[in-house]
Design an enzyme around this catalytic site. Structure first.
Site, PDB file in Angstrom:
ATOM      1  N   SER A 212      61.815  28.063  -1.910  1.00 31.12           N
ATOM      2  CA  SER A 212      62.020  27.136  -2.796  1.00 31.12           C
ATOM      3  C   SER A 212      62.935  26.194  -2.783  1.00 31.12           C
ATOM      4  O   SER A 212      62.798  25.060  -1.360  1.00 31.12           O
ATOM      5  CB  SER A 212      62.205  27.740  -3.918  1.00 31.12           C
TER       6      SER A 212
ATOM      7  N   ASP B  92      52.389  26.832  -9.281  1.00 32.92           N
ATOM      8  CA  ASP B  92      53.909  27.013  -9.524  1.00 32.92           C
ATOM      9  C   ASP B  92      53.968  26.352 -10.363  1.00 32.92           C
ATOM     10  O   ASP B  92      53.832  24.921 -10.640  1.00 32.92           O
ATOM     11  CB  ASP B  92      54.751  26.711  -8.022  1.00 32.92           C
TER      12      ASP B  92
ATOM     13  N   HIS C  48      56.471  32.283  -8.513  1.00 31.50           N
ATOM     14  CA  HIS C  48      57.472  31.508  -7.386  1.00 31.50           C
ATOM     15  C   HIS C  48      57.761  32.340  -6.387  1.00 31.50           C
ATOM     16  O   HIS C  48      58.947  31.708  -5.370  1.00 31.50           O
ATOM     17  CB  HIS C  48      58.182  30.207  -8.047  1.00 31.50           C
TER      18      HIS C  48
END
Length: 418
Positions: A140, A367, A395
């Site tokens: 991320s 996502d 995610h």
């Protein structure tokens, strides 16, 4: 200190780095990292893999065993679990540690973005790895850090793996939220389709909160808009189920249950990661001020008085710094940062276009947090990037897939896939 756990030996490291890398003789802070290695390979000359956690403001994982992606990495690498500056044990920035005026705090917090994290990593690499280049795994926001690393110091890298974190190189905060609000709405619609009764449950809780002064265990008032932010979890693999079961036990008689109030406090309180809220929009800033982009772009359908009440996603709003105890000390600084228009660039498009460091990236098609369109556009603009676009995972795919996501990315760099 070294601790032996099933399949992994963990050793703590603490490094002293400048608060401001442009002023190396000035104030110093500590950065903590935990080395992980297969106990049978502690004396082997293994390549390093440094893990960049998501966030911003999140600390590195605290492993209990050599499982999941970490177990796969330990087959071939020595892993460094880095607490990015201000998080975990790295001179933490919390409501209890902040001092000074709002202006002083805002100025200090400008040194906690990806450019400073990369500069920390380079100092640590030289001290710990003897200037030997290493590999990175960026989850991320850790992927954002990776692209800054490739822009600032590619000589320190031999390969990079990114999971759900290819940023838009020139995307403003406005660009990000104009794309992610529709993604949040899609997740909410799927949540209500899976658990139809939860829409009425949210509306009933909202009606109760509008009439009653309901307090969380820490004394904060639970407002309707704070209730909406519990939807931040909907982009995770188990997020819809988690929210459903919390709502399922929301009532005891005619009052909200203690369990529900505790879960609401923990899900929305930012106690362990206030930097997540303070820096969430500044991580997108390159030049122009963000000016509370998520607040300005809030679609009417997400208004707190709209019905059905819709949960929101990974957005930070100015009211949070009034209503949430862990964020109140940052209120003035957050306003200053939202108005800041002198942010330096985090990415170098020319250098990235010429990149030769192998990069393998998992892009999650559905996502909720990082827009797939921006990610694939970035992949086309950066040299030597291979992407795996998939809707098999949410995610948090690298965390919940066991070793499958990281194994595939490593195979891609090794030439097995693609």
């Amino acid at each position: 200190m070294t601790v032996l756990l099933p399949g992994v030996a963990l050793t703590d490291h603490v490094f002293t780095v400048p608060l401001d890398h442009a002023d190396p003789g000035g104030e110093k802070i500590e950065v903590f990292a935990r080395e992980a290695v297969d106990p049978g390979k502690r004396d082997h000359n293994l390549p390093w893999l440094v893990f960049f956690q998501g966030g911003p403001g999140g600390k590195s994982p605290r492993p209990a065993a050599a499982d999941g992606w970490l177990g796969h990495a330990l087959k071939t690498h020595r892993v460094l679990l880095l607490d990015q500056r201000g998080t975990g044990r790295s001179t933490p920035v919390t409501a209890k540690t902040v001092t000074g005026t709002d202006a002083e705090l805002a100025a200090r917090l400008t040194h906690f973005r990806a450019d400073a994290i990369v500069a920390d990593a380079e100092l640590i690499r030289r001290e710990l790895a003897g200037d030997r280049p290493w590999e990175t795994l960026g989850q991320s926001y850790g992927g954002f850090v990776t692209l800054t690393y490739l822009s600032r110091a590619p000589e320190g890298l031999t390969a990079c793996y990114v999971t759900g974190g290819l940023p838009g190189l020139d995307a403003s905060a406005d660009d990000v939220y104009s794309r992610t609000y529709p993604r949040v709405r899609g997740k909410v619609d799927r949540f209500f389709a899976r658990y139809p009764e939860d829409s009425a449950r949210l509306d009933a809780i909202a009606a109760h909160l509008a009439e009653e002064d309901v307090r969380l265990p820490d004394g904060d008032r639970l407002t309707v808009r704070r209730l909406q932010t519990m939807g931040m979890c909907l982009g995770m693999s188990d997020g819809a189920d988690y929210l459903h079961w919390v709502l399922d036990e929301a009532w005891t008689g005619g009052a909200l249950s203690d369990l529900f109030l505790y879960e609401a406090m923990m899900a929305t309180g930012f106690v362990g990661n206030p930097l997540y809220a303070v820096l969430h929009e500044p991580i997108y800033a390159q030049g122009a001020a963000t000016a509370w982009a998520a607040h300005r772009l809030l679609p009417p359908e997400f208004a707190e008085d709209a019905r059905p009440l819709l949960p929101t996603g990974e957005m930070i709003y100015p009211w949070m710094f009034d209503e949430i105890a862990a964020l109140r000390p940052f209120r003035g600084a957050a306003e200053i940062l939202a108005a800041e228009s002198g942010w330096p660039d985090l990415y170098d498009p020319v250098r990235l276009a010429a990149n030769r460091v192998p990069v393998a990236a998992a892009v999650y098609y559905d996502d909720m947090y990082v827009d797939e369109g921006l990610s694939t556009r970035t992949a086309r603009a950066v040299g030597n990037v291979r992407t795996w676009v998939t809707n098999e995972w949410e995610h948090d795919g690298v965390r919940v897939s066991g070793d499958r996501v990281l194994a595939r990315l490593m195979d891609m760099v090794g030439g097995v896939h693609g």
